[in-house]
Each structure stands twice: as structure tokens, then as C-alpha cells.
Design a protein around this motif. Structure first.
Motif, PDB file in Angstrom:
ATOM      1  N   ASP A   1      21.811  47.585  39.677  1.00  0.00           N
ATOM      2  CA  ASP A   1      22.806  48.139  40.601  1.00  0.00           C
ATOM      3  C   ASP A   1      24.011  48.656  39.819  1.00  0.00           C
ATOM      4  O   ASP A   1      24.353  48.147  38.747  1.00  0.00           O
ATOM      5  CB  ASP A   1      23.281  47.077  41.597  1.00  0.00           C
ATOM      6  N   ARG A   2      24.650  49.672  40.381  1.00  0.00           N
ATOM      7  CA  ARG A   2      25.924  50.167  39.864  1.00  0.00           C
ATOM      8  C   ARG A   2      26.958  49.979  40.965  1.00  0.00           C
ATOM      9  O   ARG A   2      26.760  50.428  42.099  1.00  0.00           O
ATOM     10  CB  ARG A   2      25.850  51.648  39.481  1.00  0.00           C
ATOM     11  N   VAL A   3      28.036  49.296  40.636  1.00  0.00           N
ATOM     12  CA  VAL A   3      29.088  49.053  41.629  1.00  0.00           C
ATOM     13  C   VAL A   3      30.345  49.797  41.214  1.00  0.00           C
ATOM     14  O   VAL A   3      30.617  49.988  40.026  1.00  0.00           O
ATOM     15  CB  VAL A   3      29.389  47.545  41.780  1.00  0.00           C
ATOM     16  N   LEU A   4      31.106  50.222  42.210  1.00  0.00           N
ATOM     17  CA  LEU A   4      32.396  50.841  41.965  1.00  0.00           C
ATOM     18  C   LEU A   4      33.482  49.805  42.212  1.00  0.00           C
ATOM     19  O   LEU A   4      33.467  49.107  43.230  1.00  0.00           O
ATOM     20  CB  LEU A   4      32.603  52.059  42.875  1.00  0.00           C
ATOM     21  N   VAL A   5      34.407  49.721  41.281  1.00  0.00           N
ATOM     22  CA  VAL A   5      35.444  48.691  41.316  1.00  0.00           C
ATOM     23  C   VAL A   5      36.806  49.333  41.540  1.00  0.00           C
ATOM     24  O   VAL A   5      37.183  50.272  40.829  1.00  0.00           O
ATOM     25  CB  VAL A   5      35.437  47.881  40.009  1.00  0.00           C
ATOM     26  N   ASP A   6      37.502  48.837  42.541  1.00  0.00           N
ATOM     27  CA  ASP A   6      38.855  49.318  42.854  1.00  0.00           C
ATOM     28  C   ASP A   6      39.841  48.733  41.854  1.00  0.00           C
ATOM     29  O   ASP A   6      40.066  47.519  41.824  1.00  0.00           O
ATOM     30  CB  ASP A   6      39.211  48.897  44.289  1.00  0.00           C
ATOM     31  N   LYS A   7      40.444  49.608  41.038  1.00  0.00           N
ATOM     32  CA  LYS A   7      41.426  49.166  40.045  1.00  0.00           C
ATOM     33  C   LYS A   7      42.848  49.544  40.447  1.00  0.00           C
ATOM     34  O   LYS A   7      43.793  49.265  39.709  1.00  0.00           O
ATOM     35  CB  LYS A   7      41.105  49.792  38.682  1.00  0.00           C
ATOM     36  N   LEU A   8      42.994  50.198  41.613  1.00  0.00           N
ATOM     37  CA  LEU A   8      44.309  50.701  42.013  1.00  0.00           C
ATOM     38  C   LEU A   8      45.181  49.611  42.625  1.00  0.00           C
ATOM     39  O   LEU A   8      46.351  49.466  42.262  1.00  0.00           O
ATOM     40  CB  LEU A   8      44.147  51.852  43.011  1.00  0.00           C
ATOM     41  N   THR A   9      44.616  48.841  43.578  1.00  0.00           N
ATOM     42  CA  THR A   9      45.457  47.893  44.319  1.00  0.00           C
ATOM     43  C   THR A   9      46.119  46.837  43.438  1.00  0.00           C
ATOM     44  O   THR A   9      47.247  46.428  43.730  1.00  0.00           O
ATOM     45  CB  THR A   9      44.643  47.215  45.439  1.00  0.00           C
ATOM     46  N   PRO A  10      45.471  46.371  42.328  1.00  0.00           N
ATOM     47  CA  PRO A  10      46.198  45.415  41.483  1.00  0.00           C
ATOM     48  C   PRO A  10      47.481  45.985  40.882  1.00  0.00           C
ATOM     49  O   PRO A  10      48.407  45.237  40.580  1.00  0.00           O
ATOM     50  CB  PRO A  10      45.173  45.086  40.379  1.00  0.00           C
ATOM     51  N   TRP A  11      47.554  47.319  40.745  1.00  0.00           N
ATOM     52  CA  TRP A  11      48.773  47.931  40.218  1.00  0.00           C
ATOM     53  C   TRP A  11      49.941  47.739  41.171  1.00  0.00           C
ATOM     54  O   TRP A  11      51.104  47.816  40.774  1.00  0.00           O
ATOM     55  CB  TRP A  11      48.548  49.420  39.961  1.00  0.00           C
ATOM     56  N   PHE A  12      49.655  47.494  42.448  1.00  0.00           N
ATOM     57  CA  PHE A  12      50.704  47.312  43.448  1.00  0.00           C
ATOM     58  C   PHE A  12      50.929  45.828  43.766  1.00  0.00           C
ATOM     59  O   PHE A  12      51.494  45.487  44.801  1.00  0.00           O
ATOM     60  CB  PHE A  12      50.359  48.077  44.719  1.00  0.00           C
ATOM     61  N   GLY A  13      50.453  44.955  42.890  1.00  0.00           N
ATOM     62  CA  GLY A  13      50.712  43.531  43.056  1.00  0.00           C
ATOM     63  C   GLY A  13      49.686  42.796  43.889  1.00  0.00           C
ATOM     64  O   GLY A  13      49.853  41.600  44.142  1.00  0.00           O
ATOM     65  N   SER A  14      48.626  43.471  44.322  1.00  0.00           N
ATOM     66  CA  SER A  14      47.607  42.791  45.112  1.00  0.00           C
ATOM     67  C   SER A  14      46.815  41.827  44.234  1.00  0.00           C
ATOM     68  O   SER A  14      46.425  42.169  43.118  1.00  0.00           O
ATOM     69  CB  SER A  14      46.664  43.821  45.743  1.00  0.00           C
ATOM     70  N   GLU A  15      46.570  40.624  44.733  1.00  0.00           N
ATOM     71  CA  GLU A  15      45.819  39.624  43.989  1.00  0.00           C
ATOM     72  C   GLU A  15      44.488  39.351  44.678  1.00  0.00           C
ATOM     73  O   GLU A  15      44.335  39.613  45.880  1.00  0.00           O
ATOM     74  CB  GLU A  15      46.628  38.329  43.854  1.00  0.00           C
ATOM     75  N   PRO A  16      43.504  38.843  43.940  1.00  0.00           N
ATOM     76  CA  PRO A  16      42.190  38.569  44.529  1.00  0.00           C
ATOM     77  C   PRO A  16      42.296  37.610  45.709  1.00  0.00           C
ATOM     78  O   PRO A  16      43.113  36.691  45.708  1.00  0.00           O
ATOM     79  CB  PRO A  16      41.408  37.944  43.374  1.00  0.00           C
ATOM     80  N   GLU A  17      41.437  37.831  46.702  1.00  0.00           N
ATOM     81  CA  GLU A  17      41.400  36.980  47.883  1.00  0.00           C
ATOM     82  C   GLU A  17      40.065  36.258  47.954  1.00  0.00           C
ATOM     83  O   GLU A  17      39.054  36.710  47.401  1.00  0.00           O
ATOM     84  CB  GLU A  17      41.610  37.814  49.157  1.00  0.00           C
ATOM     85  N   ARG A  18      40.055  35.148  48.669  1.00  0.00           N
ATOM     86  CA  ARG A  18      38.810  34.392  48.843  1.00  0.00           C
ATOM     87  C   ARG A  18      37.740  35.297  49.459  1.00  0.00           C
ATOM     88  O   ARG A  18      38.001  36.013  50.422  1.00  0.00           O
ATOM     89  CB  ARG A  18      39.030  33.192  49.754  1.00  0.00           C
ATOM     90  N   GLY A  19      36.536  35.192  48.921  1.00  0.00           N
ATOM     91  CA  GLY A  19      35.411  35.937  49.459  1.00  0.00           C
ATOM     92  C   GLY A  19      35.156  37.275  48.794  1.00  0.00           C
ATOM     93  O   GLY A  19      34.061  37.832  48.938  1.00  0.00           O
ATOM     94  N   GLU A  20      36.119  37.800  48.068  1.00  0.00           N
ATOM     95  CA  GLU A  20      35.934  39.098  47.414  1.00  0.00           C
ATOM     96  C   GLU A  20      35.033  38.960  46.190  1.00  0.00           C
ATOM     97  O   GLU A  20      35.021  37.932  45.515  1.00  0.00           O
ATOM     98  CB  GLU A  20      37.279  39.692  46.997  1.00  0.00           C
ATOM     99  N   VAL A  21      34.278  40.015  45.921  1.00  0.00           N
ATOM    100  CA  VAL A  21      33.498  40.104  44.687  1.00  0.00           C
ATOM    101  C   VAL A  21      34.354  40.844  43.671  1.00  0.00           C
ATOM    102  O   VAL A  21      34.782  41.973  43.924  1.00  0.00           O
ATOM    103  CB  VAL A  21      32.167  40.842  44.917  1.00  0.00           C
TER     104      VAL A  21
END
Length: 320
Positions: free
Chosen positions: A102-122
Motif C-alpha cells: 500500500d501507498r499512503v498519503l500523510v498530512d504534514k501540514l496540520t502539525p505546522w499549526f500546532g496540531s498534535e496526534p489524537e487517539r485513534g489516528e494512524v
């Protein structure tokens, strides 16, 4: 085991002009029969302009191609660095959510705005230290290296892993026997766990655990629980198996390849159940109380001062 992560107008209107067409050039006819409102030029020297210079010829496609490729590579590099990046899945530790190839696309933008990982996210994260020891290292050719560097294909040099966030900083995560996994005392319903697996296993190398996740870190586990060397099996290393938030590259948002596997990667509903976020839900009340205390004290002081002034007035102003 550990997952390495990557119409045209004719130009001739004919003998008659049809009134009422909004796309006709508008202008006043002059003696030589030209229309000053039109972009077309009638007559004149077709070999050059008034200065005798020959008209510029359009550059051929092959001469423009290197420029187009250069712009595309720059845009791809910017997108990879700040927006999204592709990662490949080389192992089975996230089955059946993710399969090998599989090839997955990863969002790298939101961490630039201070967003942190949430429970349940891959999430994809950089190796926090020796998690990938012993894993085979790919040997890409020169073209693959260039394409990986600009983000047009997964990079073979980056030592990244992909797992599911089970708990975040301040949470207590535990599992006894074969499960279920509990977060802050709430049992998780985990339909994403690989068929035939139990939420945790009965062994002495990480199958049983109870940990409070330090602030600024996350607890991660693979969906193929009996085939994933995740936070459970690195508790004897610095950090106790928790992954620093700063190591997180971004959230995997979609399976982009192969087309038959296209799917989004949403956060499961079990992580939204009441009470699982008890610490965070109490925070607004604590903050509200902290903000109310100085207001109440200020109001009481004003009332005390006003009462004292009223007492002096009613007493005729005589000091004893």
C-alpha cells in the motif's frame, strides 16, 4: 514488525455581422475598414512590426520541457516538505487496515499549526531509537533516490514507522490477559484489530502493561497485535515505549495506491466515547475556576471599600 514508511475563435466573421453577440469586438468603424475595438490586425507588413523587427516565434515544446520539469520538481519538493508525502507499507504490522505494498498519503501540514496526534489516528513517525534495528535496508537506484528526495515516491533513506495512536500524554493505558485495551479506565472496542488476534497477548515481553503516558508523548500499537513490535515491546528503552510527539511526521489520511485499495483512514468512534477524555474534559472547568477566582476577589475588595466609605459618611465623618 516495524513499518518503514513514502473554443477558439475563427478570426474571420464572414461578410455579415450579426448584431447582439456579446463576444463581438466593440468599436467605431474608421475609414480604412478596420475596427479599433478588435485585437485582430488587418494589412500591414506581415514580415515584421513597424520597426522592421521580425515577429517573435514561440519556443518549441522540447525547449520548454526542461523548464516545466524543473518547476514540477520544485513544486513536488515543496509539497513533500510542507503538505503531503507518500509512504510505502513493507510489512504486516498494520493489517488489515494497511497491507504490504500500500501507498499512503500523510498530512504534514496540520502539525505546522500546532496540531498534535489524537487517539485513534494512524501516524507516521521517525524511529525514536533502535525500533528498526535488524530491519532490512532498501537499496534504491539513482532515479529512485531522486524521486524519493522530491517526494514523488517513498524515500528509502528515511527510517519511519506507521502505527495507530492509542493514548496521548497524561493518559493511562493498560491491558490485562487478552484484553480489552483500556484508556483512562474505558475499554476500547477495536474492530480494526486483525481477525483472529486479541487486543493484547499473554506474555512477559510487553503483552501485559499499564503505563501513564508522559506529556509530549504518545502510545502507539499496530492493528496486527500479534505481529507488531510497538510501544509494548520497547518499555525497557528510554521513554518507556512512548514516542515523542516531535518525532511524528504526520497523520496518514488516505490509501492512495493501489486504486483497488483506495480508502480514507478515519479515527474510530471508540475513541470518542464519554469519559475516555476525562482529563481533557476537566481542563475547561479548571481553567474557568482559575479565571473566576481573581474576579471574585476583585469584586469583594470593591464591595469592602464601598462599605467602609459608606460607614464614614453615615458617622458624620468624626474620627475617634
Amino acid at each position: 514488525m516495524g513499518d518503514l514508511a513514502v473554443g477558439a475563435r475563427s478570426g474571420h466573421e464572414g461578410p455579415e455581422e450579426r448584431p447582439g453577440r456579446s463576444d463581438e469586438p466593440v468599436g467605431e468603424a474608421v475609414a480604412d475598414g478596420t475596427n479599433p475595438g478588435s485585437d485582430a490586425v488587418d494589412g500591414g507588413d506581415a514580415k515584421g512590426d513597424e520597426g522592421g523587427r521580425p515577429p517573435k516565434k514561440a519556443r518549441s515544446f522540447w525547449k520548454e520541457l526542461p523548464l516545466l520539469i524543473g518547476i514540477a520538481l520544485v513544486l513536488a519538493l515543496v509539497i513533500k516538505t510542507f503538505l503531503v508525502q507518500a509512504f510505502s507499507i513493507p510489512s504486516d504490522s498494520m493489517q488489515n487496515t494497511l497491507q504490504q505494498g500500500d501507498r499512503v498519503l500523510v498530512d504534514k501540514l496540520t502539525p505546522w499549526f500546532g496540531s498534535e496526534p489524537e487517539r485513534g489516528e494512524v501516524v507516521v513517525f521517525r524511529d525514536p531509537g533502535h525500533w528498526l534495528d535488524g530491519e532490512p535496508t532498501p537499496d534504491p537506484n539513482a532515479i529512485q533516490r531522486v524521486l524519493g528526495w522530491v517526494g514523488l515516491m517513498p524515500s528509502a533513506d528515511e527510517k519511519d514507522l506507521i502505527k495507530r495512536v492509542i493514548a496521548v500524554g497524561g493518559d493511562t493505558v493498560e491491558c490485562k490477559g487478552t484484553g480489552p485495551v483500556k484508556v483512562n479506565g474505558k475499554a476500547l472496542n477495536e474492530p480494526y484489530v486483525f481477525a483472529g488476534n486479541t487486543p493484547c497477548s499473554v506474555d512477559d515481553q510487553g503483552g501485559q502493561f499499564k503505563e501513564t503516558v508522559p506529556k509530549g508523548k504518545i502510545w502507539v500499537m499496530g492493528d496486527h497485535r500479534q505481529n507488531s513490535l510497538d510501544s509494548r515491546y520497547h518499555q525497557n528503552q528510554p521513554g518507556g515505549g512512548a514516542v515523542p510527539v516531535d518525532n511524528v511526521v504526520g497523520r496518514a489520511i488516505v490509501i492512495a495506491w493501489p486504486p483497488t485499495r483506495w480508502a480514507t483512514l478515519p479515527k474510530p468512534d471508540t475513541f470518542d466515547q464519554p469519559g475516555i477524555n476525562a482529563l481533557s474534559s476537566a481542563a475547561p472547568g479548571v481553567l474557568g475556576l482559575a479565571g473566576a477566582v481573581p474576579i471574585v476577589l476583585w469584586r469583594r475588595r470593591r464591595l469592602t471599600v464601598a462599605a467602609a466609605q459608606g460607614a464614614r459618611v453615615s458617622g458624620g465623618g468624626t474620627a475617634r
